[in-house]
Enzyme design. Structure first.
Site, PDB file in Angstrom:
ATOM      1  N   GLY A  66       0.420   6.133  -8.249  1.00  0.00           N
ATOM      2  CA  GLY A  66       0.716   4.454  -8.860  1.00  0.00           C
ATOM      3  C   GLY A  66      -0.258   3.695  -8.152  1.00  0.00           C
TER       4      GLY A  66
ATOM      5  N   ASP B 155       0.863  -1.342  -0.020  1.00  0.00           N
ATOM      6  CA  ASP B 155       0.046  -0.105  -0.030  1.00  0.00           C
ATOM      7  C   ASP B 155       0.877   1.311  -0.008  1.00  0.00           C
ATOM      8  OD1 ASP B 155      -2.442  -1.527  -0.025  1.00  0.00           O
ATOM      9  OD2 ASP B 155      -2.793  -1.277   1.933  1.00  0.00           O
TER      10      ASP B 155
ATOM     11  N   HIS C 174       3.980   2.539 -15.771  1.00  0.00           N
ATOM     12  CA  HIS C 174       3.454   1.392 -14.800  1.00  0.00           C
ATOM     13  C   HIS C 174       1.852   1.213 -15.579  1.00  0.00           C
ATOM     14  CE1 HIS C 174       6.967   1.201 -12.792  1.00  0.00           C
ATOM     15  NE2 HIS C 174       6.631   2.346 -12.269  1.00  0.00           N
TER      16      HIS C 174
ATOM     17  N   ASP D 270      -5.309   0.156  -8.416  1.00  0.00           N
ATOM     18  CA  ASP D 270      -4.797  -1.133  -7.734  1.00  0.00           C
ATOM     19  C   ASP D 270      -5.815  -1.882  -7.015  1.00  0.00           C
ATOM     20  OD1 ASP D 270      -2.537  -0.500  -9.364  1.00  0.00           O
ATOM     21  OD2 ASP D 270      -1.088  -0.474  -7.547  1.00  0.00           O
TER      22      ASP D 270
ATOM     23  N   HIS E 105      -9.025  -4.870  -1.025  1.00  0.00           N
ATOM     24  CA  HIS E 105      -9.335  -3.353  -1.246  1.00  0.00           C
ATOM     25  C   HIS E 105      -8.977  -3.011  -2.676  1.00  0.00           C
ATOM     26  CE1 HIS E 105      -5.440  -2.815   1.103  1.00  0.00           C
ATOM     27  NE2 HIS E 105      -5.374  -2.008  -0.158  1.00  0.00           N
TER      28      HIS E 105
ATOM     29  N   GLU F   7     -14.159  -5.188  -6.020  1.00  0.00           N
ATOM     30  CA  GLU F   7     -13.025  -4.354  -5.698  1.00  0.00           C
ATOM     31  C   GLU F   7     -12.679  -3.739  -7.279  1.00  0.00           C
ATOM     32  OE1 GLU F   7     -12.213  -3.405  -2.843  1.00  0.00           O
ATOM     33  OE2 GLU F   7     -13.017  -5.016  -1.628  1.00  0.00           O
TER      34      GLU F   7
ATOM     35  N   HIS G 269     -14.361  -0.599  -7.483  1.00  0.00           N
ATOM     36  CA  HIS G 269     -13.710   0.718  -6.602  1.00  0.00           C
ATOM     37  C   HIS G 269     -12.588   1.052  -7.612  1.00  0.00           C
ATOM     38  CE1 HIS G 269     -15.986   0.564  -3.311  1.00  0.00           C
ATOM     39  NE2 HIS G 269     -15.288  -0.842  -2.780  1.00  0.00           N
TER      40      HIS G 269
ATOM     41  N   HIS H 211     -19.494   2.518  -2.825  1.00  0.00           N
ATOM     42  CA  HIS H 211     -20.364   1.611  -2.190  1.00  0.00           C
ATOM     43  C   HIS H 211     -21.922   2.022  -2.392  1.00  0.00           C
ATOM     44  CE1 HIS H 211     -17.188   0.061   0.693  1.00  0.00           C
ATOM     45  NE2 HIS H 211     -17.305  -0.804  -0.550  1.00  0.00           N
TER      46      HIS H 211
END
Length: 181
Positions: free
Chosen positions: A68, A37, A45, A72, A60, A97, A100, A106
């Site tokens: 970056g 994290d 990338h 993810d 998550h 996930e 997101h 949500h």
């Protein structure tokens, strides 16, 4: 869960989101730092990276942005993930996930994949993933209507690889343009 099942479930989740919006996901070799994290520079990338590491929660996804980590998706190590019915359904978790990572929040008022918790019983195996009307409305509110695509690498990555890397070409740039308007 096997590396082949992880790959198949991840591709199914990407394809599901791409079936309702003009998202184009292209898998490329991972060029980012090890999964954590910790922030890293996004230049050069992939826009969306999947991986696992020690987490306080089971999974998550990071919202789109300019760093970056944006986009993810991380999963907790040591969880007994399944792709079928079960308490730790990876197919359900990766679909949520990834929502997101695409910028969805949500859903509190209607049944949705994007409800704050996933009950791990909506999907019962590969080929069973689906979105609800609330998910589709939220997605199309960001990216518009249309049909996208998923393009995996022609040769599968090393089976021991702990990171599946995919990128939504143009989609997150579109999201960033819409946010800045």
């Amino acid at each position: 869960i096997t590396p082949a099942e992880l790959r198949a479930a991840t591709e199914e989740a990407l394809g599901l989101w791409a079936s309702y919006a003009p998202l184009r996901f292209i898998e490329i070799p991972d060029s980012g730092p090890g999964v954590s994290d910790q922030q890293y520079a996004p230049d050069g990338h992939p826009q969306i990276r999947f991986g696992h590491h020690d987490l306080p929660e089971i999974a998550h996804g990071f919202y789109p942005g300019d760093d970056g980590l944006s986009g993810d998706v991380h999963f907790a190590s040591g969880i007994p993930w399944t792709v079928g019915a079960g308490h730790w359904n990876y197919l359900e978790a990766v679909t949520h996930e990834l929502g997101h990572a695409l910028g969805l929040v949500h859903e509190l008022d209607e049944i949705a994949v994007m409800n704050p918790s996933y009950p791990s019983h909506r999907f019962d195996g590969l080929g069973s993933a689906h979105l609800y009307p609330a998910d589709i409305r939220q997605l199309q509110g960001i990216y518009g209507r249309g049909v996208g695509s998923v393009h995996p690498l022609s040769a599968a990555p090393e089976p021991a690889s702990s990171v599946l890397v995919l990128t939504g070409i143009g989609a997150l740039a579109h999201y960033r343009r819409r946010r800045s308007q």
